[in-house]
Design an enzyme around this catalytic site. Structure first.
Site, PDB file in Angstrom:
ATOM      1  N   GLY A 258       0.667  -1.114  -0.038  1.00 57.97           N
ATOM      2  CA  GLY A 258       0.153   0.041  -0.126  1.00 57.97           C
ATOM      3  C   GLY A 258       0.881   1.305  -0.171  1.00 57.97           C
ATOM      4  N   ASP A 259       2.054   1.007   0.250  1.00 61.08           N
ATOM      5  CA  ASP A 259       3.078   2.410   0.059  1.00 61.08           C
ATOM      6  C   ASP A 259       2.777   3.179  -1.031  1.00 61.08           C
ATOM      7  OD1 ASP A 259       5.504   3.487   1.675  1.00 61.08           O
ATOM      8  OD2 ASP A 259       5.818   3.384  -0.587  1.00 61.08           O
ATOM      9  N   ALA A 260       2.552   4.466  -0.936  1.00 63.20           N
ATOM     10  CA  ALA A 260       2.409   5.337  -1.708  1.00 63.20           C
ATOM     11  C   ALA A 260       3.376   5.465  -2.677  1.00 63.20           C
ATOM     12  CB  ALA A 260       1.807   6.631  -1.597  1.00 63.20           C
ATOM     13  N   MET A 262       6.111   3.477  -3.051  1.00 65.52           N
ATOM     14  CA  MET A 262       6.479   2.310  -3.886  1.00 65.52           C
ATOM     15  C   MET A 262       5.635   2.050  -4.900  1.00 65.52           C
ATOM     16  SD  MET A 262       6.281  -1.533  -2.314  1.00 65.52           S
ATOM     17  CE  MET A 262       4.715  -1.891  -2.615  1.00 65.52           C
ATOM     18  N   TRP A 300      12.116   3.063  -3.760  1.00 66.81           N
ATOM     19  CA  TRP A 300      11.944   4.272  -3.050  1.00 66.81           C
ATOM     20  C   TRP A 300      13.188   5.220  -3.455  1.00 66.81           C
ATOM     21  CZ3 TRP A 300      11.321   2.134   2.800  1.00 66.81           C
ATOM     22  CH2 TRP A 300       9.889   1.861   2.722  1.00 66.81           C
TER      23      TRP A 300
END
Length: 305
Positions: A258-260, A262, A300
């Site tokens: 869910g990491d924006a 990534m 990232w």
DNA sequence: GTCCAGGAAGAAA
DNA sequence: TTTCTTCATGGA
């Protein structure tokens, strides 16, 4: 009683890394113009307060392709051994890992083969302190990183300790015992949401009581149990649990689902077309077994070119 | 005004 | 079980 005498020649500790290693690449990641209050970039050096076994020392870190040189600027109480410092820095820069197998996987990938060349020697910078990692990830939930760093700075300057060097303070992240007794309205005034204030105080109490710690997590059966345990904390969902497993527990296979950032990197690289294509993300990571955490970290890194 | 930032919890469907 | 809503704020 003897007067306190400053040591004229500061101690320098050399910490070798398993190659390939690049201090410059690590520095590049730390120096992202985000105003992180927990380290000071000064040319090719970074000054940072290290918290080792509940004690703080001020260090200046430089390095090259072989490792890191740690200059002790202020040894605090003086009770930290060189071996402790060496182990801490090894952990911070993940220097004992052989990343060649990861680079081989990247090289096999048409669209990521540039990474072992451009980012060569970059290590996953860790957050050794579990409490700091938990607080930082909660602060950063759903807001942009610049704003998150501003909030962290207020928190650290009000509740953290500092060591002076060159007339400037260098901060350590607040201890859980301190934030456990913080007034909610004071934290709320730092532009944390009411929910995040509750999460942070709750976790500070759990950590202060010893219910949650690196040791407690380390003694668990496997990663899945550590993840479940972390997610029992209010405010810790899948993203935060996996982030902490990556950055503090050094689990190689945790993905910050869910990491924006990534997801943006995956879209930028053409790995997925739609931001909510979970199946596509799963398919992507299948190619990096045992290196999911590093893959996420390098994604990232790709955002700051 | 809208949408998105290194999400999570509680309510509603 | 899956899908909204709300939360905080700033920048594009």
């Amino acid at each position: 009683m003897l007067p306190h005498i400053h040591v004229m020649k500061p101690t320098v500790i050399s910490v070798p890394a398993i190659r390939p290693f690049s201090f410059a690449e690590c520095l590049r990641f730390l120096d992202r113009q985000l105003d992180d209050c927990l380290h000071v970039i000064d040319g090719a050096a970074v000054r940072k307060v290290l918290t080792i076994m509940d004690r703080t020392i001020l260090t200046e870190l430089t390095g090259d392709d072989e490792g890191v040189h740690v200059r002790i600027l202020d040894d605090g109480s003086g009770s930290i051994t060189h071996a402790d410092v060496r182990n801490h820095v090894r952990d911070l820069f993940d220097m004992d890992r052989d990343i060649i197998p990861f680079y081989e996987l990247l090289t096999e990938h048409d669209d990521l083969a540039y990474m072992p060349k451009i980012f060569r020697g970059l290590r996953m910078i860790g957050i050794p302190d579990l409490f700091e990692a938990l607080c930082w990830s909660i602060i950063g939930q759903q807001i942009n990183l610049a704003f998150a760093h501003r909030i962290k700075r207020r928190l650290v300057m009000d509740y953290g300790s500092s060591m002076i060097h060159g007339g400037a303070p260098h901060y350590a992240f607040p201890r859980a015992e301190v934030l456990a007794d913080a007034k909610p309205e004071d934290l709320r005034a730092m532009q944390l949401s009411r929910s995040k204030v509750d999460y942070i105080i709750g976790i500070a109490r759990a950590v202060a009581e010893g219910k949650v710690s690196r040791e407690v997590l380390r003694h668990m059966e496997d990663v899945a149990e550590r993840r479940r345990s972390l997610m029992e904390l209010s405010g810790v969902g899948p993203w935060t649990a996996n982030y902490v497993l990556m950055k503090t527990m050094r689990d190689p296979s945790s993905i910050p689902h869910g990491d924006a950032g990534m997801i943006k990197a995956l879209v930028d690289h053409g790995m997925i077309a739609d931001r909510k294509d979970k199946a596509g993300i799963e398919r992507f990571f299948v190619r990096f077994p045992g290196w999911e955490s590093y893959t996420s970290f390098y994604l990232w890194r790709s955002l700051y070119r």
